[in-house]
Write a protein that holds these residues in place. Structure first.
Motif, PDB file in Angstrom:
ATOM      1  N   VAL A  73      -5.859  64.950   2.168  1.00 32.11           N
ATOM      2  CA  VAL A  73      -5.497  63.613   1.691  1.00 32.11           C
ATOM      3  C   VAL A  73      -4.314  63.643   0.724  1.00 32.11           C
ATOM      4  O   VAL A  73      -3.883  62.611   0.226  1.00 32.11           O
ATOM      5  CB  VAL A  73      -6.704  62.924   1.027  1.00 32.11           C
ATOM      6  CG1 VAL A  73      -7.826  62.741   2.021  1.00 32.11           C
ATOM      7  CG2 VAL A  73      -7.189  63.708  -0.196  1.00 32.11           C
ATOM      8  N   GLU A  89      -7.931  53.057  -0.725  1.00 30.21           N
ATOM      9  CA  GLU A  89      -7.034  52.269   0.116  1.00 30.21           C
ATOM     10  C   GLU A  89      -7.408  52.349   1.594  1.00 30.21           C
ATOM     11  O   GLU A  89      -7.380  51.349   2.309  1.00 30.21           O
ATOM     12  CB  GLU A  89      -5.591  52.761  -0.090  1.00 30.21           C
ATOM     13  CG  GLU A  89      -4.533  51.976   0.690  1.00 30.21           C
ATOM     14  CD  GLU A  89      -4.378  50.539   0.197  1.00 30.21           C
ATOM     15  OE1 GLU A  89      -3.941  49.703   0.989  1.00 30.21           O
ATOM     16  OE2 GLU A  89      -4.712  50.266  -0.980  1.00 30.21           O
ATOM     17  N   TRP A  90      -7.763  53.551   2.064  1.00 28.25           N
ATOM     18  CA  TRP A  90      -8.034  53.719   3.488  1.00 28.25           C
ATOM     19  C   TRP A  90      -9.284  52.984   3.962  1.00 28.25           C
ATOM     20  O   TRP A  90      -9.492  52.803   5.157  1.00 28.25           O
ATOM     21  CB  TRP A  90      -8.142  55.203   3.844  1.00 28.25           C
ATOM     22  CG  TRP A  90      -9.232  55.959   3.128  1.00 28.25           C
ATOM     23  CD1 TRP A  90      -9.107  56.697   2.000  1.00 28.25           C
ATOM     24  CD2 TRP A  90     -10.607  56.059   3.500  1.00 28.25           C
ATOM     25  NE1 TRP A  90     -10.306  57.240   1.625  1.00 28.25           N
ATOM     26  CE2 TRP A  90     -11.246  56.872   2.546  1.00 28.25           C
ATOM     27  CE3 TRP A  90     -11.366  55.541   4.563  1.00 28.25           C
ATOM     28  CZ2 TRP A  90     -12.608  57.172   2.603  1.00 28.25           C
ATOM     29  CZ3 TRP A  90     -12.722  55.844   4.621  1.00 28.25           C
ATOM     30  CH2 TRP A  90     -13.324  56.645   3.645  1.00 28.25           C
ATOM     31  N   ARG A  91     -10.134  52.528   3.032  1.00 29.27           N
ATOM     32  CA  ARG A  91     -11.382  51.843   3.411  1.00 29.27           C
ATOM     33  C   ARG A  91     -11.132  50.462   4.011  1.00 29.27           C
ATOM     34  O   ARG A  91     -12.000  49.893   4.666  1.00 29.27           O
ATOM     35  CB  ARG A  91     -12.301  51.709   2.184  1.00 29.27           C
ATOM     36  CG  ARG A  91     -13.166  52.889   1.935  1.00 29.27           C
ATOM     37  CD  ARG A  91     -14.323  52.977   2.922  1.00 29.27           C
ATOM     38  NE  ARG A  91     -15.352  51.997   2.647  1.00 29.27           N
ATOM     39  CZ  ARG A  91     -15.929  51.235   3.545  1.00 29.27           C
ATOM     40  NH1 ARG A  91     -15.547  51.301   4.801  1.00 29.27           N
ATOM     41  NH2 ARG A  91     -16.889  50.380   3.212  1.00 29.27           N
ATOM     42  N   ASN A  94     -11.179  51.223   7.782  1.00 29.23           N
ATOM     43  CA  ASN A  94     -11.995  52.323   8.276  1.00 29.23           C
ATOM     44  C   ASN A  94     -13.444  52.200   7.820  1.00 29.23           C
ATOM     45  O   ASN A  94     -13.750  51.613   6.770  1.00 29.23           O
ATOM     46  CB  ASN A  94     -11.438  53.666   7.778  1.00 29.23           C
ATOM     47  CG  ASN A  94     -10.129  54.021   8.420  1.00 29.23           C
ATOM     48  OD1 ASN A  94     -10.085  54.460   9.562  1.00 29.23           O
ATOM     49  ND2 ASN A  94      -9.031  53.821   7.695  1.00 29.23           N
ATOM     50  N   SER A  96     -16.712  54.088   6.471  1.00 31.77           N
ATOM     51  CA  SER A  96     -17.000  55.296   5.708  1.00 31.77           C
ATOM     52  C   SER A  96     -18.325  55.912   6.152  1.00 31.77           C
ATOM     53  O   SER A  96     -19.344  55.213   6.273  1.00 31.77           O
ATOM     54  CB  SER A  96     -17.055  54.971   4.215  1.00 31.77           C
ATOM     55  OG  SER A  96     -17.616  56.034   3.496  1.00 31.77           O
ATOM     56  N   GLN A 112     -11.748  58.043  11.283  1.00 27.08           N
ATOM     57  CA  GLN A 112     -10.950  57.379  10.260  1.00 27.08           C
ATOM     58  C   GLN A 112      -9.473  57.632  10.502  1.00 27.08           C
ATOM     59  O   GLN A 112      -9.094  58.698  10.988  1.00 27.08           O
ATOM     60  CB  GLN A 112     -11.360  57.886   8.861  1.00 27.08           C
ATOM     61  CG  GLN A 112     -12.817  57.612   8.524  1.00 27.08           C
ATOM     62  CD  GLN A 112     -13.294  58.425   7.332  1.00 27.08           C
ATOM     63  OE1 GLN A 112     -12.530  59.178   6.734  1.00 27.08           O
ATOM     64  NE2 GLN A 112     -14.569  58.272   6.993  1.00 27.08           N
ATOM     65  N   GLN A 113      -8.654  56.657  10.156  1.00 25.09           N
ATOM     66  CA  GLN A 113      -7.207  56.776  10.289  1.00 25.09           C
ATOM     67  C   GLN A 113      -6.539  56.374   8.988  1.00 25.09           C
ATOM     68  O   GLN A 113      -6.942  55.409   8.342  1.00 25.09           O
ATOM     69  CB  GLN A 113      -6.681  55.889  11.422  1.00 25.09           C
ATOM     70  CG  GLN A 113      -7.143  56.295  12.808  1.00 25.09           C
ATOM     71  CD  GLN A 113      -6.553  55.422  13.888  1.00 25.09           C
ATOM     72  OE1 GLN A 113      -6.000  54.359  13.617  1.00 25.09           O
ATOM     73  NE2 GLN A 113      -6.658  55.865  15.133  1.00 25.09           N
ATOM     74  N   THR A 114      -5.523  57.144   8.585  1.00 32.22           N
ATOM     75  CA  THR A 114      -4.757  56.826   7.387  1.00 32.22           C
ATOM     76  C   THR A 114      -3.276  56.964   7.702  1.00 32.22           C
ATOM     77  O   THR A 114      -2.889  57.654   8.640  1.00 32.22           O
ATOM     78  CB  THR A 114      -5.106  57.773   6.217  1.00 32.22           C
ATOM     79  OG1 THR A 114      -4.739  59.108   6.564  1.00 32.22           O
ATOM     80  CG2 THR A 114      -6.588  57.714   5.897  1.00 32.22           C
ATOM     81  N   ASP A 116       0.368  57.794   5.565  1.00 29.52           N
ATOM     82  CA  ASP A 116       1.061  58.112   4.321  1.00 29.52           C
ATOM     83  C   ASP A 116       2.501  58.463   4.629  1.00 29.52           C
ATOM     84  O   ASP A 116       2.987  58.212   5.737  1.00 29.52           O
ATOM     85  CB  ASP A 116       0.351  59.248   3.565  1.00 29.52           C
ATOM     86  CG  ASP A 116       0.245  60.530   4.395  1.00 29.52           C
ATOM     87  OD1 ASP A 116       1.020  60.670   5.380  1.00 29.52           O
ATOM     88  OD2 ASP A 116      -0.593  61.374   4.064  1.00 29.52           O
ATOM     89  N   LYS A 120       0.996  59.075  10.431  1.00 29.23           N
ATOM     90  CA  LYS A 120      -0.378  58.696  10.727  1.00 29.23           C
ATOM     91  C   LYS A 120      -1.266  59.928  10.852  1.00 29.23           C
ATOM     92  O   LYS A 120      -0.885  60.924  11.449  1.00 29.23           O
ATOM     93  CB  LYS A 120      -0.411  57.904  12.037  1.00 29.23           C
ATOM     94  CG  LYS A 120      -1.794  57.398  12.435  1.00 29.23           C
ATOM     95  CD  LYS A 120      -1.689  56.626  13.735  1.00 29.23           C
ATOM     96  CE  LYS A 120      -3.067  56.174  14.225  1.00 29.23           C
ATOM     97  NZ  LYS A 120      -2.988  55.443  15.495  1.00 29.23           N
ATOM     98  N   GLU A 122      -5.473  61.296  11.556  1.00 29.74           N
ATOM     99  CA  GLU A 122      -6.775  60.935  12.105  1.00 29.74           C
ATOM    100  C   GLU A 122      -7.810  61.971  11.671  1.00 29.74           C
ATOM    101  O   GLU A 122      -7.562  63.174  11.755  1.00 29.74           O
ATOM    102  CB  GLU A 122      -6.705  60.878  13.630  1.00 29.74           C
ATOM    103  CG  GLU A 122      -5.728  59.830  14.153  1.00 29.74           C
ATOM    104  CD  GLU A 122      -5.634  59.846  15.672  1.00 29.74           C
ATOM    105  OE1 GLU A 122      -6.578  59.363  16.320  1.00 29.74           O
ATOM    106  OE2 GLU A 122      -4.617  60.330  16.190  1.00 29.74           O
TER     107      GLU A 122
END
Length: 492
Positions: A73, A89-91, A94, A96, A112-114, A116, A120, A122
């Motif tokens: 992360v 932020e990612w919630r 997504n 949890s 989950q996907q983020t 930054d 991207k 996963e």
């Protein structure tokens, strides 16, 4: 804050080995040794795990992360510990695993996907509840794995499969149309693209410009286009524009009448445009054509008629032009050594043929084709050692197919017992040892060993692998190469 070490470890283990789940749940109630989160044993244990570990309490507050999770992360433990999962932020987009575990009181796996600054990402996260003696959830251990690279690899694999399927369909289409390959080897994706482009233009009576280095096979592609066109039964004539003297070029192209110049044939002579009527005229090295002749060629292309040298009669000719060059025509146009209007007239359908070093997948098939051709001439069977093929595939072939043809034929002639071995590979490819005249038996043996060492290194690409193949130690190989290169390399 304290937590049971054995309970935590077994929860992590159960994520990876679900068949022990019921056993571990029972063990959670029995093991009682506890240590602090900041103990060395606890830190070492968590950081040994390659997956990310995120531990939250019954209120979804982060109480512990390992080094792997920090890397995933791109945040430190100090930034994460004490943060509530729901505030991250990612919630927003997504689900949890920790939250779902608290809701269902069972193990849960979520995707989950983020996004930054690195793009991207996963993740797959599996949460496991930890119960106390009152059957209350004290902690949720989340095992997180970065799936970004795996999914990217999967997407790339799908793209490759689609490309391969496309190539197979193209080749199938070519076979169904009974296309005559006539010695054109196309196994690499680069040459399949060339073959596909040539097959498309073959049935269309358009001018074609073949581009590529000398020796890449432009004439073979030109013949392929002719044989698979509507003119296949007519004449195919090749003219090397760089091999005809300027004074004779016009008469070669358009012919001449009796008495047109001193030494002319009494009956006159037809030119290649006349001889190739209804067929195909392949103009190789078109960049070597004089500016005067370029003007006349343009007129023929536009009006399909010409006059012989010294003649008054207009002759009509229906000829398809396929031109070829290894020169930079665009640069020649800029320098006004090649007419821009002729350039556009010939460049209707350009096909670039890549050099052999850019399509090495074709080399084994070209070698086989060349050997079969040689075998038919001599009515013999020749075997080639796979190591020789690998060596030839590693060479860059500055002379392209013309050079490869020369080398294969030479090896086929000099080989003994109709078997081509590594010692038959021309020495100039891996060192001009033949230029050194040995001063005695010892030097002759050294040169022979030097040659063997260089070929082994060229074949295996590392001193360790080469030494293993030669059944000597790596230090011995390195020492001998250093000695021989100091002694002989400057003489080559």
């Amino acid at each position: 804050m304290e937590v049971k070490l054995a309970e935590t470890w077994k929860c992590i283990y159960s994520i990876r080995m679900r068949e022990f789940e019921s056993f571990l749940v029972e063990e959670n109630r029995m093991i009682g040794r506890a240590i602090m989160f900041d103990s060395n044993e606890w830190e070492i244990l968590l950081d040994l795990v390659s997956d990310g570990i995120l531990i939250t309490d019954h209120a979804c507050n982060i109480v512990k992360v390992n080094k792997a999770y920090e890397r995933m992360v791109n945040r430190t433990a100090e930034q994460l510990i004490g943060t509530n999962i729901n505030d991250m932020e990612w919630r927003k987009n997504n689900e949890s695993s920790a939250v779902k575990v608290l809701e269902t009181r069972t193990p849960v796996t979520t995707m989950q996907q983020t996004v930054d600054e690195n793009g991207k990402k996963e993740f797959i996260s599996t949460g496991m509840p930890m119960f106390n003696e009152h059957n209350e959830i004290m902690y949720v251990v989340n095992c997180v794995r970065d799936m970004t690279d795996l999914h990217e690899l999967k997407r790339t694999l799908e793209q490759v499969k689609q490309m391969n399927q496309s190539y197979l369909e193209e080749l199938k289409g070519l076979k169904e149309r009974a296309i005559d390959l006539d010695g054109l080897v196309a196994h690499s994706k680069e040459m399949i693209n060339v073959l596909t482009a040539a097959a498309k233009v073959a049935s269309v009576d358009a001018q074609v410009m073949l581009r590529g280095e000398s020796g890449v096979g432009k004439e073979v592609v030109a013949k392929f286009i002719h044989k698979n066109s509507t003119r296949t039964g007519e004449t195919f004539i090749k003219v090397n524009c760089g091999a005809i003297p300027d004074s004779l070029m016009e008469s070669e192209f358009f012919g001449y009448e009796s008495g047109a110049f001193t030494g002319a044939n009494k009956e006159g002579k037809p030119g290649v445009f006349e001889l190739a009527n209804h067929g195909t005229l392949f103009l190789d090295e078109i960049g070597d054509m004089t500016l005067d002749l370029q003007v006349k060629l343009l007129r023929v292309l536009e009006e399909q008629e010409f006059r012989r040298v010294g003649g008054v009669k207009t002759i009509r000719s229906d000829v398809r032009i396929i031109a070829a060059t290894n020169q930079n025509l665009e640069e020649m146009v800029e320098k006004k050594t090649f007419r821009k209007d002729l350039y556009y007239r010939l460049q209707v359908y350009p096909i670039h043929i890549p050099p052999l070093r850019k399509r090495k997948d074709d080399i084994p098939y070209l070698i086989q084709h060349l050997l079969e051709t040689h075998q038919r001439k001599r009515a013999i069977q020749i075997r080639i050692d796979p190591d020789v093929v690998e060596l030839l595939c590693r060479y860059d072939w500055p002379g392209n197919i013309r050079e490869l043809t020369n080398v294969v034929e030479r090896m086929a002639i000099i080989c003994t017992n109709n078997e081509i071995l590594t010692e038959h590979v021309p020495q100039e490819i891996f060192g001009n040892f033949h230029q050194i005249v040995p001063k005695g038996l010892q030097e002759e043996l050294e040169l022979f060993e030097y040659q063997k060492l260089k070929r082994a290194l060229a074949l295996h690409k590392s001193t360790r692998k080469a030494a293993l193949a030669l059944q000597i130690s790596q230090p011995t190989l390195v020492r001998k190469m250093k000695l021989y290169e100091q002694k002989y390399a400057t003489d080559q």
